[in-house]
Write an enzyme that holds these catalytic residues in place. Structure first.
Site, mmCIF file in Angstrom:
data_model
loop_
_atom_site.group_PDB
_atom_site.id
_atom_site.type_symbol
_atom_site.label_atom_id
_atom_site.label_comp_id
_atom_site.label_asym_id
_atom_site.label_seq_id
_atom_site.Cartn_x
_atom_site.Cartn_y
_atom_site.Cartn_z
ATOM 1 N N GLU A 276 0.887 -1.159 0.000
ATOM 2 C CA GLU A 276 0.000 0.000 0.000
ATOM 3 C C GLU A 276 0.929 1.214 0.000
ATOM 4 O O GLU A 276 1.807 1.304 0.860
ATOM 5 C CB GLU A 276 -0.811 -0.047 1.294
ATOM 6 C CG GLU A 276 -2.071 0.753 1.267
ATOM 7 C CD GLU A 276 -2.821 0.643 2.594
ATOM 8 O OE1 GLU A 276 -3.499 1.603 2.927
ATOM 9 O OE2 GLU A 276 -2.696 -0.385 3.290
ATOM 10 N N ARG B 43 5.248 -13.218 9.585
ATOM 11 C CA ARG B 43 5.887 -11.930 9.328
ATOM 12 C C ARG B 43 7.224 -11.866 10.064
ATOM 13 O O ARG B 43 7.474 -12.619 11.003
ATOM 14 C CB ARG B 43 4.987 -10.781 9.753
ATOM 15 C CG ARG B 43 4.653 -10.766 11.248
ATOM 16 C CD ARG B 43 3.731 -9.616 11.630
ATOM 17 N NE ARG B 43 4.449 -8.365 11.694
ATOM 18 C CZ ARG B 43 4.183 -7.307 10.909
ATOM 19 N NH1 ARG B 43 3.226 -7.355 10.013
ATOM 20 N NH2 ARG B 43 4.871 -6.199 11.032
ATOM 21 N N LYS C 173 4.577 0.641 9.409
ATOM 22 C CA LYS C 173 4.738 1.918 8.721
ATOM 23 C C LYS C 173 4.170 3.069 9.550
ATOM 24 O O LYS C 173 4.744 4.149 9.599
ATOM 25 C CB LYS C 173 4.022 1.865 7.366
ATOM 26 C CG LYS C 173 4.890 1.307 6.255
ATOM 27 C CD LYS C 173 4.149 1.300 4.935
ATOM 28 C CE LYS C 173 3.323 0.060 4.778
ATOM 29 N NZ LYS C 173 2.564 -0.027 3.545
HETATM 30 P P1 ATP Z 1 2.610 -2.009 7.822
HETATM 31 O O1 ATP Z 1 1.852 -2.597 8.962
HETATM 32 O O2 ATP Z 1 4.030 -1.713 8.125
HETATM 33 O O3 ATP Z 1 1.894 -0.874 7.169
HETATM 34 P P2 ATP Z 1 1.555 -3.669 5.848
HETATM 35 O O4 ATP Z 1 1.514 -5.143 5.911
HETATM 36 O O5 ATP Z 1 0.315 -2.930 6.065
HETATM 37 O O6 ATP Z 1 2.713 -3.174 6.788
HETATM 38 P P3 ATP Z 1 1.685 -3.401 3.041
HETATM 39 O O7 ATP Z 1 2.216 -2.273 2.241
HETATM 40 O O8 ATP Z 1 0.252 -3.677 2.987
HETATM 41 O O9 ATP Z 1 2.181 -3.156 4.512
HETATM 42 O O10 ATP Z 1 2.515 -4.728 2.781
HETATM 43 C C1 ATP Z 1 3.016 -5.184 1.559
HETATM 44 C C2 ATP Z 1 3.445 -6.612 1.746
HETATM 45 O O11 ATP Z 1 4.512 -6.703 2.677
HETATM 46 C C3 ATP Z 1 2.312 -7.463 2.289
HETATM 47 O O12 ATP Z 1 2.196 -8.601 1.475
HETATM 48 C C4 ATP Z 1 2.725 -7.793 3.685
HETATM 49 O O13 ATP Z 1 2.277 -9.047 4.059
HETATM 50 C C5 ATP Z 1 4.248 -7.717 3.626
HETATM 51 N N1 ATP Z 1 4.800 -7.365 4.935
HETATM 52 C C6 ATP Z 1 4.568 -6.256 5.665
HETATM 53 N N2 ATP Z 1 5.213 -6.298 6.838
HETATM 54 C C7 ATP Z 1 5.887 -7.472 6.873
HETATM 55 C C8 ATP Z 1 6.751 -8.123 7.828
HETATM 56 N N3 ATP Z 1 7.052 -7.566 9.004
HETATM 57 N N4 ATP Z 1 7.256 -9.327 7.496
HETATM 58 C C9 ATP Z 1 6.988 -9.889 6.307
HETATM 59 N N5 ATP Z 1 6.186 -9.352 5.379
HETATM 60 C C10 ATP Z 1 5.641 -8.154 5.640
HETATM 61 MG MG MG Z 2 -1.134 -1.852 5.837
#
Ligand code: ATP
Ligand code: MG
Length: 599
Positions: free
Chosen positions: A63, A298, A308
Site C-alpha cells: 500500500e 511476518r 509503517k
Molecule cells: P505495515 O503494517 O508496516 O503498514 P503492511 O503489511 O500494512 O505493513 P503493506 O504495504 O500492505 O504493509 O505490505 C506489503 C506486503 O509486505 C504485504 O504482502 C505484507 O504481508 C508484507 N509485509 C509487511 N510487513 C511485513 C513483515 N514484518 N514481514 C513480512 N512481510 C511483511
Molecule cells: Mg497496511
C-alpha cells in the site's frame, strides 16, 4: 523466463513450505492451463491470450502509504525470489484502493527500493508496475454480479447496529433487516451509492454469506463503502471504494496470480478469498483456476519496529531525521547505513520462511552485512579519538620535513591478479595522529601498546619507541612522544629485525583529512519496543547517535558516496549517500567487526 538478474545469494536454496507447495503445483500442473493476454484482465480478456509463459505468478502488493521496511524486504525477497527460481514472474502492484493515505512520494520510493534490492517486474511489452485502482471498473461490475445473483446486499444499519449484530466468538450474528431485500432493490440502491445520492457511511454493500459462521470474517463482510475522497489515480470518478478483503483477491485474479503469499494475520480471510473466487469464476467473470492464498510468518526483528504507521510517527515527531535516517529499519535507512542488496537477500534467505511467528535476533541481520563487506569493503585507517604523536628524532634520521611514502593493500586477501584493487598510498612524517587509547603513561597489566620505553609498529610504517608525553595544565595529554627506529619499515628486508608485540593504526598529520563520523547505536533499548502495545517512544535510546570528528587517510577522504570501508580495527563504515563530499568526508558507522550485540 525469469524477470530478475541473478544477484541472489549463492548458497543452495533451503527448501520451505512455500517451495514445496509450488513444486507440487508445478508437478500436478495445477496452473498449466492458464492463459495470459499480456496485461491484467477478466476471463474473456485472458481467453484471447497465449498459454502463460510464466510458470507461476506471484506479487508484492504494498500500500503506497509509507516507506518500505525490513519486513517488506523479506516479502520482496520471498515473492520475487520464488518467481525467479521457478521460471515465473513477480508483479509489483500498488494496492491503492484506499483513497486517503496514498502519496506519489511513496510510490517512487517503493519502486526504487524493489529495484535497488535487485529485482525487476518487467515483462515483454510491460514495464510499468500495476495499480489496483485500475481495476475499480471490474470490481464494480463484479459487485453488481454478486447482487444480481443474490450474493450481496446493501445494508443501511448504523455502524453500531452492524457491529452489534455481527456477534462475536461466543454469539452468532443476527441478520440485518435489509438482508432480505430483493436483488432489484439492492441493485438500485447500489447504483444510488455510486451516483453519490447517499452520505458517506450511510450504507455499505455486504457479501451475503452466513451470519452464523464460526469465522466472523464470513458473517456478511462489507465489500463497498461510500467515501467522498479524491483518489490519486482516479480523481473524483468514484465516491464508493471497495474494501481491502474484497479488492485483494480480485486484483490477484485479474493478474493471473497463482500463489498469493501474505502474512499470517490474513489466514482468517482465506475462506472469504476462496468464496469470492468461487463465485466470480463460476459466473465466468474470472478465469479458472483462481489464485490461492498462502500465509507465512511476518518478520519480527529485535530492537526494531516494523509498522509503517509507527515509523511515520518517529519521522513526524522528529525522533529521527527522516525515513532514511540510518537508524531506521526502512530500506532507505538501511541503505544509508551501509546495508547492501546482497546482505538483505542473504538475510531473507537465512531467516527462511515459516508458518509460526518468532523473533529474529538483530545480530543475524548485522552478521549478513559483515559477511558481505568482509570480502568487498576496502580497508583504510581512521583515527576516531585522535592525539598527536611526535617522532622527535625524525628530522635527524629521516631528513628535515621528510615524508615517507607508505602503501598498504585495499583488500589484504586480494593483492594479485586482475581483481586486486589499487593499493592505498599515504605518507609518514614527523607528526602522526594515533588513538588516544593507544598510549598509557602507566600501562595496565598486559598492555602492549605505547608507554614509555615500549616499542610498537605504526601499521604499514616504522617501528617506534615511546619516550613520554606532554600534558596541559589540567593534566590532559596533548602530545605523545616517541622516536623512530630506522631501517624497520614494513615490507623492507629490515622490518623483522626488531620484534614488537603490537601494531597500531595511525594517520599522518601531513595527509590526514578531518571527517565527520556518525556513530550509530540501536534506536531502542527494549528488545521488543512495541510488543503488547507498549509505548515504544519510552524506550528510545538517548545515545543512538554520537557525531565525532575523526582523521582519515587519503584513500578514505576520496571515497565515493555510498562506498563502504573497513576502518581497520573499528568496524565497517559507509560514506554517507547524502552528505559526503570530496574534501568534506562524512561516514556512517554500519556494523562492528565482531558481534557485540547485546553486550
Ligand atoms: P505495515 O503494517 O508496516 O503498514 P503492511 O503489511 O500494512 O505493513 P503493506 O504495504 O500492505 O504493509 O505490505 C506489503 C506486503 O509486505 C504485504 O504482502 C505484507 O504481508 C508484507 N509485509 C509487511 N510487513 C511485513 C513483515 N514484518 N514481514 C513480512 N512481510 C511483511
Ligand atoms: Mg497496511
Amino acid at each position: 523466463m525469469s524477470t530478475t538478474p541473478s544477484t541472489a545469494p549463492d548458497a543452495a536454496k533451503v527448501s520451505n513450505f512455500l517451495r514445496q507447495i509450488i513444486e507440487s503445483d508445478l508437478e500436478k500442473g495445477s496452473y498449466a492451463q492458464r492463459r495470459w493476454a499480456g496485461s491484467p484482465g477478466d476471463a474473456a480478456h485472458h481467453a484471447k491470450g497465449e498459454p502463460d509463459p510464466a510458470r507461476i505468478r506471484t506479487r508484492f502488493p504494498p500500500e503506497p502509504n509509507g516507506y518500505l521496511h525490513i519486513g517488506h524486504a523479506k516479502s520482496i525477497c520471498i515473492n520475487f525470489g520464488l518467481a525467479r527460481d521457478y521460471g515465473g514472474v513477480c508483479h509489483l502492484r500498488f494496492d491503492d484502493t484506499n483513497p486517503e493515505k496514498e502519496d506519489t512520494e511513496y510510490v517512487d520510493s517503493i519502486i526504487d527500493a524493489v529495484r535497488w534490492l535487485g529485482f525487476s517486474w518487467s515483462q515483454p511489452g510491460n514495464d510499468a508496475p500495476y495499480q489496483a485502482s485500475d481495476y475499480f471498473d471490474f470490481m464494480y461490475r463484479a459487485a453488481e454480479y454478486l447482487i444480481e445473483h443474490n450474493l450481496a446486499y446493501v445494508d443501511e444499519q448504523s455502524a453500531e447496529d452492524m457491529r452489534h449484530n455481527r456477534g462475536d466468538f461466543s454469539r452468532p450474528g443476527v441478520d440485518s433487516p435489509y438482508r432480505s431485500r430483493s436483488n432489484t432493490e439492492n441493485l438500485a440502491r447500489f447504483r444510488e451509492m455510486r451516483a453519490g445520492l447517499h452520505a458517506d457511511g450511510a450504507m455499505v454493500l455486504r457479501a451475503k454469506i452466513d451470519m452464523a459462521s464460526p469465522n466472523i470474517n464470513m458473517r456478511d463482510p462489507a465489500i463497498y463503502r461510500i467515501r467522498r475522497a479524491t483518489h490519486h489515480n482516479t480523481g473524483d470518478t468514484w465516491c464508493i471504494y471497495p474494501m481491502y478483503t474484497y479488492a485483494h483477491p480480485i486484483e490477484d485474479a485479474l493478474e493471473q496470480i497463482t500463489h498469493s503469499i501474505c502474512t499470517l494475520e490474513f489466514e482468517d480471510q482465506r475462506p472469504f478469498y476462496d468464496w469470492l473466487m468461487e463465485q466470480l469464476c463460476a459466473g465466468g467473470l474470472l478465469s479458472n483456476p483462481p489464485p490461492h492464498q498462502h500465509e507465512f510468518a511476518r518478520l519480527n526483528l529485535t530492537y526494531v519496529i516494523t509498522s509503517k504507521r509507527k515509523l511515520a510517527q518517529l519521522v513526524n515527531e522528529h525522533k529521527v531525521t527522516g525515513w532514511d535516517d540510518p537508524r531506521m529499519p526502512t530500506i532507505v535507512g538501511l541503505r544509508r547505513r551501509g546495508y547492501t542488496p546482497h546482505s538483505l537477500q542473504l538475510f531473507a534467505e537465512r531467516i527462511g520462511v515459516t508458518k509460526s511467528d518468532s523473533w529474529i535476533d538483530y545480530a543475524t541481520l548485522e552478521g549478513c552485512l559483515r559477511e558481505d563487506l568482509e570480502h568487498r569493503a576496502h580497508r583504510g585507517m581512521a583515527v576516531l579519538n585522535p592525539v598527536k604523536l611526535v617522532l622527535t628524532n625524525w628530522d635527524d634520521v629521516m631528513g628535515v620535513g621528510h615524508l615517507e611514502p607508505c602503501t598498504q593493500p585495499a583488500l589484504p586477501h586480494v593483492t594479485e591478479g586482475a581483481q586486486a584493487p589499487a593499493p592505498r598510498h599515504f605518507t609518514l612524517g614527523r607528526e602522526v595522529w594515533i588513538e588516544r587509547e593507544d598510549f598509557e603513561e602507566v600501562p595496565p597489566k598486559g598492555y602492549k601498546r605505547l608507554y614509555p620505553g615500549n616499542r610498537v609498529r605504526l601499521k604499514g610504517g616504522y617501528v617506534i619507541e615511546c619516550t613520554g608525553c606532554t600534558k596541559d595544565a589540567n593534566g590532559t595529554i596533548t602530545e605523545v612522544n616517541a622516536t623512530v627506529v630506522p631501517d624497520t619499515k614494513s615490507g623492507t628486508p629490515g622490518s623483522d629485525s626488531v620484534k614488537v608485540k603490537a601494531a597500531i593504526t595511525w594517520v599522518g598529520v601531513a595527509n590526514g583529512v578531518t571527517a565527520e563520523v556518525r556513530l550509530y547505536d540501536r534506536l531502542f533499548l527494549d528488545a521488543q519496543p512495541d510488543a503488547g502495545g507498549k509505548d515504544f517512544l519510552g524506550s528510545l535510546n538517548p545515545d543512538s547517535l554520537r557525531v565525532i570528528q575523526a582523521i582519515v587517510e587519503p584513500s578514505l577522504a576520496n571515497a565515493e558516496p555510498d562506498q563502504k570501508f573497513q576502518f581497520e580495527r573499528h568496524g565497517y563504515f559507509v560514506a554517507d549517500r547524502i552528505n559526503h563530499q570530496a574534501g568534506k568526508p562524512v561516514f556512517n558507522f554500519a556494523v562492528g567487526l565482531k558481534d557485540s550485540w547485546g553486550k
